[in-house]
Design a protein around this motif. Sequence first.
Motif, mmCIF file in Angstrom:
data_model
loop_
_atom_site.group_PDB
_atom_site.id
_atom_site.type_symbol
_atom_site.label_atom_id
_atom_site.label_comp_id
_atom_site.label_asym_id
_atom_site.label_seq_id
_atom_site.Cartn_x
_atom_site.Cartn_y
_atom_site.Cartn_z
ATOM 1 N N TRP A 118 -11.640 9.930 0.321
ATOM 2 C CA TRP A 118 -10.748 9.836 1.477
ATOM 3 C C TRP A 118 -10.671 11.143 2.254
ATOM 4 O O TRP A 118 -10.189 11.167 3.385
ATOM 5 C CB TRP A 118 -9.339 9.436 1.021
ATOM 6 C CG TRP A 118 -9.226 7.997 0.659
ATOM 7 C CD1 TRP A 118 -9.089 7.471 -0.590
ATOM 8 C CD2 TRP A 118 -9.261 6.879 1.549
ATOM 9 N NE1 TRP A 118 -9.030 6.099 -0.536
ATOM 10 C CE2 TRP A 118 -9.135 5.709 0.769
ATOM 11 C CE3 TRP A 118 -9.392 6.747 2.923
ATOM 12 C CZ2 TRP A 118 -9.126 4.432 1.319
ATOM 13 C CZ3 TRP A 118 -9.384 5.473 3.473
ATOM 14 C CH2 TRP A 118 -9.252 4.339 2.677
ATOM 15 N N SER A 133 -2.584 6.259 -7.190
ATOM 16 C CA SER A 133 -3.878 6.140 -6.507
ATOM 17 C C SER A 133 -4.958 5.663 -7.463
ATOM 18 O O SER A 133 -5.780 4.802 -7.120
ATOM 19 C CB SER A 133 -4.275 7.483 -5.888
ATOM 20 O OG SER A 133 -3.373 7.856 -4.876
ATOM 21 N N HIS A 179 0.910 5.597 0.901
ATOM 22 C CA HIS A 179 0.260 6.783 1.457
ATOM 23 C C HIS A 179 1.219 7.953 1.290
ATOM 24 O O HIS A 179 2.434 7.792 1.423
ATOM 25 C CB HIS A 179 -0.072 6.578 2.937
ATOM 26 C CG HIS A 179 -0.958 5.396 3.198
ATOM 27 N ND1 HIS A 179 -2.311 5.507 3.411
ATOM 28 C CD2 HIS A 179 -0.683 4.070 3.260
ATOM 29 C CE1 HIS A 179 -2.831 4.305 3.598
ATOM 30 N NE2 HIS A 179 -1.860 3.418 3.510
ATOM 31 N N ASP A 204 -12.574 10.599 -6.168
ATOM 32 C CA ASP A 204 -11.331 11.311 -6.462
ATOM 33 C C ASP A 204 -11.440 12.048 -7.796
ATOM 34 O O ASP A 204 -10.968 13.175 -7.946
ATOM 35 C CB ASP A 204 -10.179 10.301 -6.493
ATOM 36 C CG ASP A 204 -8.819 10.965 -6.627
ATOM 37 O OD1 ASP A 204 -8.711 12.169 -6.330
ATOM 38 O OD2 ASP A 204 -7.857 10.281 -7.027
ATOM 39 N N PHE A 219 1.960 10.206 -7.511
ATOM 40 C CA PHE A 219 1.099 9.570 -6.515
ATOM 41 C C PHE A 219 -0.365 9.598 -6.953
ATOM 42 O O PHE A 219 -1.112 8.650 -6.689
ATOM 43 C CB PHE A 219 1.241 10.236 -5.149
ATOM 44 C CG PHE A 219 0.459 9.517 -4.084
ATOM 45 C CD1 PHE A 219 0.934 8.331 -3.547
ATOM 46 C CD2 PHE A 219 -0.769 9.994 -3.658
ATOM 47 C CE1 PHE A 219 0.200 7.638 -2.593
ATOM 48 C CE2 PHE A 219 -1.509 9.314 -2.707
ATOM 49 C CZ PHE A 219 -1.015 8.126 -2.163
ATOM 50 N N TYR A 275 -13.939 4.563 -4.585
ATOM 51 C CA TYR A 275 -12.988 5.576 -4.125
ATOM 52 C C TYR A 275 -12.477 6.407 -5.298
ATOM 53 O O TYR A 275 -12.320 7.626 -5.192
ATOM 54 C CB TYR A 275 -11.795 4.921 -3.423
ATOM 55 C CG TYR A 275 -12.129 4.067 -2.221
ATOM 56 C CD1 TYR A 275 -13.384 4.100 -1.628
ATOM 57 C CD2 TYR A 275 -11.181 3.211 -1.668
ATOM 58 C CE1 TYR A 275 -13.684 3.319 -0.532
ATOM 59 C CE2 TYR A 275 -11.468 2.419 -0.561
ATOM 60 C CZ TYR A 275 -12.723 2.475 -0.002
ATOM 61 O OH TYR A 275 -13.016 1.700 1.084
ATOM 62 N N GLN A 331 -6.919 2.123 -6.539
ATOM 63 C CA GLN A 331 -8.164 2.344 -5.806
ATOM 64 C C GLN A 331 -9.323 1.551 -6.402
ATOM 65 O O GLN A 331 -9.401 1.382 -7.619
ATOM 66 C CB GLN A 331 -8.532 3.829 -5.829
ATOM 67 C CG GLN A 331 -7.669 4.702 -4.959
ATOM 68 C CD GLN A 331 -8.155 6.138 -4.936
ATOM 69 O OE1 GLN A 331 -8.359 6.714 -3.880
ATOM 70 N NE2 GLN A 331 -8.341 6.734 -6.095
ATOM 71 N N ASP A 377 0.850 -1.181 0.000
ATOM 72 C CA ASP A 377 0.000 0.000 0.000
ATOM 73 C C ASP A 377 0.890 1.237 0.000
ATOM 74 O O ASP A 377 2.051 1.175 0.427
ATOM 75 C CB ASP A 377 -0.874 -0.026 1.259
ATOM 76 C CG ASP A 377 -2.150 0.770 1.099
ATOM 77 O OD1 ASP A 377 -2.341 1.375 0.033
ATOM 78 O OD2 ASP A 377 -2.956 0.793 2.050
#
Length: 664
Positions: free
Chosen positions: A615, A554, A338, A566, A550, A562, A558, A336
């Motif tokens: 998110w 994502s 972040h 976004d 990033f 989600y 995702q 994952d």
Amino acid sequence: VFRSTLKSVPHTQNLLNKVKLPFGLVIHPFKDLSSLPVISAGTIVRCKRCRTYINPFVSFLQERKWRCNMCFTVNDTAEEFLHHPVTKTYGEPHTRPECTNSTIEFIAPQEYMLRPPQPAVYLFLMDVSHSAIETGYLQIVCDSLLDHLDHLPGDSRTRIGFLTYNGTVHFYRMSEGLSQPQMIIVSDIDDMFIPTPENLLVNLRESKSLVQDLLHQLPRIHTSDAEGEIDTYSALGAALEVAKKLIGASGGSGDGVPTIHPLHWPRGWLKVSWRTPMQGGWGKPPQAPSTQVRDYYKKLALDCSAQQVAIDFFFFNSHYIDIATLSCASRFSAGDLHYYPSLHVVHNPLEAERLSRDLERYLSRKIGFESVMRIRCTKGLAIHTFHGNFFVRSTDLLSLANINPDAGYAVNLSIEDPLTDMSAVCFQAALLYTTSKGERRIRVHTLCLPVAKTPADVFNNVDCVAVVTLLSKMAVDRSVTASISDAREAMMNAMVDPLKAYKETLPQGMTTAGVYVPKSLSLLPLFIQCLLKHRAFRLGVSTRLDDRVFAMISLKMQPATYAMYDIHPDLYRVDDLHEEGGLTVSGREIPQPNILPLTAESLSQSGVFLLDCGWRLYILVGRLTPQSDDSRDRHLVLSRLVQDRTESSMSTTEFLINLQQKLT
């Protein structure tokens, strides 16, 4: 959980080519479900030829014979399967839970285990170089771990360990005879070794007090002025390599918390470029890392995947660190990622608060270990591209060292043989994993779709959300292999070509000047415009390279739900809610505000607005309201109003006019 871009599948590849629509599946295999039937059976019934799990779409020729819906082989019905586990009746196999639920989970028997289920193992790697400590992140991480130690997924066998690193790597020995954890420093990062074979990974339940002591001490041990000299180096590569050795024997999850690249370790060496280029594929930096360096992180990930270890990254940085290269370690180990740009507890408290909230979810969410997922489809269909974080073990099998409920996957499909003689086709995703309690399980999702013979049948049954989700993942691939400009052009073509094809299916004389869109694709132009303005693909706007990368990552990893928030957030006005038209939940009326267009015209100085980005949730308080604080963060909402015109992009009205010109 399981959706197709086309809810009616064309009966030939020629028809698919004619409608110009993408054909694929988007899958959310480990989604948190409120209701999931779980079956414990000595024998799991599967097709003897293609190994499809029995499901609601097989056909029973008689109670002792059933035909597979994938390869059409006729199978014998096992004697055990004739007994209903709930009603205790006999002779009605079609009424069993396996044949009445499209999503079901089996408790796997011994034959599905290559080895006994391993304990959950967590190894946390924390960057304690000067620039990392300055952000204040270490205190947030340690506090979150202290708050959630009891919620980490696992059982009485769960093990935990910690490494910190700057120019050297620090191990923490937690043995019963010690009154407090002992720090061991290894400075020879060119030839890393494990300094002691025991008590670096300890049983969480038995050593909980020592773990808590260490988490209390770490922020005090590593402060910006704890040592006489400032250590600006980050031996991330060395830390990852030794972490692989340490955790690999039992599998688990390696959680890396780096802020800058390994600058000091030859095999994982990357030179930091403090310039931030804006264009190109990933946005090629002036001193792009060599293929050898990128391959190093990929090989590290594949070695970890083979040992059932996933690498999860948390990035905190204010300068360029080349996430594109580092992310290979997570991508190929099914980990994952972040990202918290410019996180600082004083100067950027919003990101610090977001990290704390994300850790609450991250440390307590359900997790599956030692996972593999196989996707099967009806004879005549073929799989040719996967999207997500995984290692492809074979044409239809994904290796997932870890699986979590926030991970999504997608796959592109083609039609190899005509489906003319079929009325329906089926797809099945089977996820084999070990629970955090050490139980081997198989979660099976099955989808059945009708076969379409005409373009009209296809156009009337398109899942627009699935189409946009799949297109976004394909556009990321195009950006990497070609350029962002090529990806933008491909997305425009993916919108224009189907609409041209649809217009050709309409009766002559019915069409005049205008944009003709089937009802199922009515939101496609809006969503494509949103993608073109998304941080991953936008041009003409200053975008930091790591931010862009990033954003792409994502979109790739995702799930559809989600990803759509976004791509196109939901905007509501929340200061004038009314119970009229609301939902009744537990005897209470819950107001349901209307979704507003993403334009400044939807806002007012006297209102309060909620922007739901999935998110993240933003509340914009009008300047004329009593609660207004004139925050400098208002741009976070205003920048997501994608239907407005900007210096470098069209408004929605202008975009539709441009689309009309392309269609004529």
